[in-house]
Design an enzyme around this catalytic site. Structure first.
Site, PDB file in Angstrom:
ATOM      1  N   SER A 145      -1.778  -7.111  -7.450  1.00 55.72           N
ATOM      2  CA  SER A 145      -0.637  -6.197  -7.341  1.00 55.72           C
ATOM      3  C   SER A 145       0.619  -7.011  -7.067  1.00 55.72           C
ATOM      4  O   SER A 145       0.532  -8.098  -6.484  1.00 55.72           O
ATOM      5  CB  SER A 145      -0.864  -5.222  -6.188  1.00 55.72           C
ATOM      6  OG  SER A 145       0.340  -4.556  -5.857  1.00 55.72           O
ATOM      7  N   TYR A 158      -2.996  -4.031   2.521  1.00 53.79           N
ATOM      8  CA  TYR A 158      -3.168  -4.102   1.070  1.00 53.79           C
ATOM      9  C   TYR A 158      -2.594  -5.421   0.538  1.00 53.79           C
ATOM     10  O   TYR A 158      -3.225  -6.115  -0.266  1.00 53.79           O
ATOM     11  CB  TYR A 158      -2.437  -2.902   0.472  1.00 53.79           C
ATOM     12  CG  TYR A 158      -2.501  -2.761  -1.020  1.00 53.79           C
ATOM     13  CD1 TYR A 158      -3.634  -2.275  -1.654  1.00 53.79           C
ATOM     14  CD2 TYR A 158      -1.390  -3.070  -1.815  1.00 53.79           C
ATOM     15  CE1 TYR A 158      -3.673  -2.109  -3.027  1.00 53.79           C
ATOM     16  CE2 TYR A 158      -1.420  -2.905  -3.190  1.00 53.79           C
ATOM     17  CZ  TYR A 158      -2.564  -2.431  -3.793  1.00 53.79           C
ATOM     18  OH  TYR A 158      -2.601  -2.257  -5.161  1.00 53.79           O
TER      19      TYR A 158
END
Ligand code: NDP
Length: 260
Positions: A145, A158
């Site tokens: 990501s 995350y």
């Protein structure tokens, strides 16, 4: 043309029932690969398998909660028997987010994110290694990501999981090049998927901030899953044979600078 085909190849794509994983399964199958996928929801998995069968794609699937070490081992046993001990492609896609401040992350939030987004891809890669090697032509793709390279609101755990994935990509590329296995990561910016479904109690403030950042991107919109799966497929193709150890951003220009 063999350079642009996955004919005769086998692939495991984790989390293929929705979102980016779903698009990756379709993209690889359309290029000729035989695919196995997994998710935690048997009903949804069965619906997808039926859909793919009707489209003429060769896809099998099994239920697996990737956050469990034992179930990951069971999954790879299944994959090995379905593909006769030979795996060409592993796409570590399944992942979840928590959207809250660092101080709001509970022990469980942290553990769930890490076990799903980091432990699972790391361990599955280890388990897949003998099968990737046996195939004679292996390609690993991690779905990372932009959050793994840039600080973004509400995504601290995350981000830690994705930052680690980016580095593992480089280590695996170096360790396994001797076995003709390549490893790359794809880092999307915002993508229109169902990821919110697995994000309980998201902090609305951070959600709005993220939407504002997307609106300020050179291409001020979210990506369709197919705009990510095309890059994943390219990295698996023989045409990408010299590309390894890379973290490639599909970000609509976000990291290039703001729009003006
Ligand atoms: P979705 O929630 O839409 O799809 C996730 C898929 O993974 C589903 O099939 C889900 O099925 C499966 N999954 C989730 N947890 C597990 C688990 N523990 N075990 C097995 N399967 C699991 O998410 P996305 O498509 O958006 O996300 C895919 C990847 O892309 C993730 O790694 C995410 O971090 C990354 N990403 C997404 C972005 C976005 O904006 N959407 C941006 C950047 C990166 P089920 O829940 O039924 O198990």
């Amino acid at each position: 043309n063999q350079r642009w085909s996955l004919q005769g190849m086998t692939a495991l794509v984790t989390g293929g029932t929705r979102g980016i994983g779903f698009a990756v399964v379709e993209e690889l199958a359309a290029l000729g690969a035989v695919v196995h996928t997994c998710s935690r929801n048997q009903t949804e998995l069965n619906e997808r398998l039926e859909e793919w069968k009707n489209k003429g794609f060769k896809v099998s699937g099994s239920v697996c909660d990737l956050s469990s070490r034992d179930l990951r081992e069971k999954l790879m046993e299944t994959v090995s028997s379905v593909f006769d001990g030979k795996l060409n492609i592993l796409v570590n896609n399944a992942g979840i987010t928590k959207l809250k401040s660092l101080e709001e992350h509970s022990v469980e939030d942290y553990t769930t994110v890490m076990s799903t987004n980091l432990d699972a891809p790391y361990h599955l890669s280890q388990l897949a290694y003998p099968f990737l090697k046996a195939s004679g032509y292996g390609s690993l793709v991690f779905i990372s990501s932009v959050a793994g390279s840039m600080a973004l609101p509400g995504l601290s755990a995350y981000a830690a999981s994705k930052g680690a994935i980016n580095q593992i990509t480089k280590n695996l590329a170096c360790e396994w090049s001797k076995d003709n296995i390549r490893a790359n990561a794809v880092s999307p910016w915002g993508v229109k998927t169902t990821i919110q479904r697995n994000t309980p109690n998201p902090n609305i403030h951070y959600q709005e901030q993220l939407l504002r950042l997307i609106a300020g991107t050179a291409m001020p919109r979210m990506a369709e899953p197919e705009e990510i799966s095309s890059l994943v497929a390219f990295l698996c193709l023989p045409a990408a044979s010299y590309i390894t150890g890379q973290v490639i951003l599909a970000d609509g220009g976000y990291t290039a600078g703001g729009c003006w």
